[in-house]
Design a protein around this motif. Structure first.
Motif, PDB file in Angstrom:
ATOM      1  N   PRO A  39       0.814  -1.235   0.000  1.00 33.08           N
ATOM      2  CA  PRO A  39       0.000   0.000   0.000  1.00 33.08           C
ATOM      3  C   PRO A  39       0.836   1.269   0.000  1.00 33.08           C
ATOM      4  O   PRO A  39       0.341   2.343  -0.341  1.00 33.08           O
ATOM      5  N   LEU A  40       2.116   1.144   0.335  1.00 31.62           N
ATOM      6  CA  LEU A  40       2.987   2.321   0.405  1.00 31.62           C
ATOM      7  C   LEU A  40       3.025   3.080  -0.919  1.00 31.62           C
ATOM      8  O   LEU A  40       2.997   4.310  -0.949  1.00 31.62           O
ATOM      9  N   GLY A  41       3.054   2.305  -2.027  1.00 34.52           N
ATOM     10  CA  GLY A  41       3.182   2.955  -3.332  1.00 34.52           C
ATOM     11  C   GLY A  41       1.901   3.012  -4.130  1.00 34.52           C
ATOM     12  O   GLY A  41       1.908   3.443  -5.278  1.00 34.52           O
ATOM     13  N   GLY A  42       0.797   2.571  -3.558  1.00 35.05           N
ATOM     14  CA  GLY A  42      -0.474   2.622  -4.275  1.00 35.05           C
ATOM     15  C   GLY A  42      -0.608   1.587  -5.372  1.00 35.05           C
ATOM     16  O   GLY A  42      -1.428   1.748  -6.282  1.00 35.05           O
ATOM     17  N   GLY A  43       0.202   0.527  -5.317  1.00 37.63           N
ATOM     18  CA  GLY A  43       0.103  -0.519  -6.328  1.00 37.63           C
ATOM     19  C   GLY A  43       0.553  -0.025  -7.690  1.00 37.63           C
ATOM     20  O   GLY A  43       1.262   0.970  -7.812  1.00 37.63           O
ATOM     21  N   SER A  44       0.106  -0.730  -8.743  1.00 34.01           N
ATOM     22  CA  SER A  44       0.529  -0.365 -10.105  1.00 34.01           C
ATOM     23  C   SER A  44      -0.045   0.976 -10.541  1.00 34.01           C
ATOM     24  O   SER A  44       0.464   1.599 -11.477  1.00 34.01           O
ATOM     25  N   ASP A  45      -1.141   1.429  -9.910  1.00 31.92           N
ATOM     26  CA  ASP A  45      -1.733   2.721 -10.276  1.00 31.92           C
ATOM     27  C   ASP A  45      -0.930   3.897  -9.739  1.00 31.92           C
ATOM     28  O   ASP A  45      -1.074   5.025 -10.223  1.00 31.92           O
ATOM     29  N   GLY A  46      -0.148   3.662  -8.701  1.00 31.90           N
ATOM     30  CA  GLY A  46       0.658   4.742  -8.157  1.00 31.90           C
ATOM     31  C   GLY A  46      -0.123   5.690  -7.264  1.00 31.90           C
ATOM     32  O   GLY A  46      -1.204   5.365  -6.764  1.00 31.90           O
ATOM     33  N   ILE A  47       0.425   6.887  -7.084  1.00 33.03           N
ATOM     34  CA  ILE A  47      -0.162   7.896  -6.197  1.00 33.03           C
ATOM     35  C   ILE A  47      -0.210   9.235  -6.932  1.00 33.03           C
ATOM     36  O   ILE A  47       0.721   9.584  -7.656  1.00 33.03           O
ATOM     37  N   TYR A  48      -1.283   9.970  -6.702  1.00 34.18           N
ATOM     38  CA  TYR A  48      -1.401  11.305  -7.291  1.00 34.18           C
ATOM     39  C   TYR A  48      -0.865  12.361  -6.330  1.00 34.18           C
ATOM     40  O   TYR A  48      -1.045  12.265  -5.110  1.00 34.18           O
ATOM     41  N   LEU A  49      -0.206  13.328  -6.892  1.00 35.18           N
ATOM     42  CA  LEU A  49       0.193  14.518  -6.136  1.00 35.18           C
ATOM     43  C   LEU A  49      -0.814  15.604  -6.502  1.00 35.18           C
ATOM     44  O   LEU A  49      -0.680  16.291  -7.510  1.00 35.18           O
ATOM     45  N   ASN A  50      -1.854  15.719  -5.672  1.00 32.81           N
ATOM     46  CA  ASN A  50      -2.981  16.571  -6.047  1.00 32.81           C
ATOM     47  C   ASN A  50      -2.650  18.057  -6.058  1.00 32.81           C
ATOM     48  O   ASN A  50      -3.180  18.820  -6.862  1.00 32.81           O
ATOM     49  N   VAL A  51      -1.780  18.461  -5.146  1.00 30.85           N
ATOM     50  CA  VAL A  51      -1.440  19.892  -5.041  1.00 30.85           C
ATOM     51  C   VAL A  51       0.079  20.037  -5.065  1.00 30.85           C
ATOM     52  O   VAL A  51       0.779  19.392  -4.279  1.00 30.85           O
ATOM     53  N   LYS A  52       0.556  20.851  -5.968  1.00 34.58           N
ATOM     54  CA  LYS A  52       2.003  21.058  -6.054  1.00 34.58           C
ATOM     55  C   LYS A  52       2.524  21.787  -4.814  1.00 34.58           C
ATOM     56  O   LYS A  52       1.788  22.594  -4.218  1.00 34.58           O
ATOM     57  N   PRO A  53       3.774  21.529  -4.413  1.00 35.79           N
ATOM     58  CA  PRO A  53       4.329  22.226  -3.234  1.00 35.79           C
ATOM     59  C   PRO A  53       4.316  23.743  -3.404  1.00 35.79           C
ATOM     60  O   PRO A  53       4.415  24.263  -4.516  1.00 35.79           O
ATOM     61  N   SER A  54       4.183  24.413  -2.295  1.00 32.33           N
ATOM     62  CA  SER A  54       4.137  25.881  -2.304  1.00 32.33           C
ATOM     63  C   SER A  54       5.505  26.449  -1.945  1.00 32.33           C
ATOM     64  O   SER A  54       6.175  25.967  -1.029  1.00 32.33           O
TER      65      SER A  54
END
Length: 322
Positions: free
Chosen positions: A131-146
């Motif tokens: 679960p750390l990497g969200g499987g083959s679908d990966g993870i979204y970075l919804n908001v870019k760093p400020s």
């Protein structure tokens, strides 16, 4: 090419790159931004392959670790602080590289290549199968760093133009940093290790420590590229750590010419360009890509960086053969 001509050419290329956002073509701005990220990645590997003589086939692991780090460290619907997640992601990559280096640097030659690949695949499956990497679908970075500092926003990474110039500035900083490193006594020892490690050991240098420092440094610089990749595209997948990602960056270094930082940058541009051009021609673009790379290795062994020297020798009547 003399130093003055080389400097003028580099400044000209930098001016052209700086002018890309002025075209207003968002596709090309994003494409060049991606290529600049890969150029940073290629330079980080060139420190190992071209200057230290360590052919790593698992360099994508540090690229992917930093990409996942920024995604994991960022709140789901809020912007993380750029000044926290950026160094944290790079530091994590460097630490992972330091840990891996403690083991892999005890091997040499083909064993070193295979062990670096094994560690990279280990990291790949950690992110792919947990679960750390969200499987083959990966993870979204919804908001870019400020980039906000005490209420002041020097630039906005949500703005494509600001993001492009942030990446370009980072590439220039990484390039100048590596030039300074390679001119330092540390860098000269690395080049000496590549040339003849036994001789360096007989001179009293503890080469394992130097190689470990170079391995961790290259991992951290690869982490810079991974961080920027995640920010540009807004998602990360385990493919970022895969063996073919490691192979791609190695091909960029070979195409550009090993042991030449501008060559690594040029290799990234040529590699990305071939992907785009061949991909538009045919769905079997990998065949064209592979054939071109084989031809480049056979007929241009010094890579793109060797072309000016070949032209100069041809003009002077000395022939272009090496």
């Amino acid at each position: 090419m003399n130093a003055q001509a080389s400097l003028i050419l580099k400044l000209l290329v930098l001016a052209i790159l700086a002018g890309v956002p002025l075209t207003g073509e968002s596709f090309y701005v994003e494409l060049i931004a991606k290529t600049l990220v890969l150029a940073i990645f290629a330079m980080s590997l060139d420190l190992l392959v071209g200057f230290t003589g360590l052919v790593s086939f698992g360099h994508a692991a540090y690229f992917g670790v930093a990409a996942y780090a920024v995604a994991q460290l960022s709140p789901k619907y809020e912007a993380a602080s750029l000044w926290l997640v950026f160094p944290a992601s790079v530091l994590l990559s460097a630490l992972v590289a330091l840990f891996v280096g403690l083991f892999v640097l005890r091997t040499r030659g083909i064993y070193f290549i295979m062990v670096t690949l094994a560690f990279a695949q280990l990291a790949f499956f950690v992110f792919h199968d947990t679960p750390l990497g969200g499987g083959s679908d990966g993870i979204y970075l919804n908001v870019k760093p400020s980039a906000e500092i005490a209420g002041w926003m020097p630039f906005d990474l949500d703005n494509p133009t600001h993001l492009y110039y942030f990446i370009l500035g980072t590439l220039v900083a990484v390039y100048l940093f590596l030039v300074r490193i390679l001119q330092s006594p540390f860098g000269r020892v690395l080049v000496g290790i590549k040339s003849n490690e036994h001789r360096m050991q007989s001179m009293g240098y503890r080469t394992f420590r130097y190689k470990l420092a170079a391995f961790a440094l290259a991992g951290g610089l690869g982490g810079i590229a991974g961080f920027l990749y995640a920010v540009v595209f807004g998602f990360v997948t385990p493919e970022l750590l895969s063996w073919h990602q490691s192979g791609n960056v190695l091909l960029m270094v070979i195409l550009g010419g090993m042991g030449n930082l501008p060559g690594a940058i040029a290799g990234a541009f040529v590699f990305t360009g071939m992907q785009e051009v061949f991909g538009n021609w045919t769905k079997h673009w990998q065949l064209l890509m592979g054939s071109t790379i084989v031809a480049a290795v056979l007929f241009l062994p010094g890579g793109l960086a060797a072309i000016p020297g070949r032209i100069r020798r041809a003009v002077q009547g000395g022939g272009a053969n090496e």
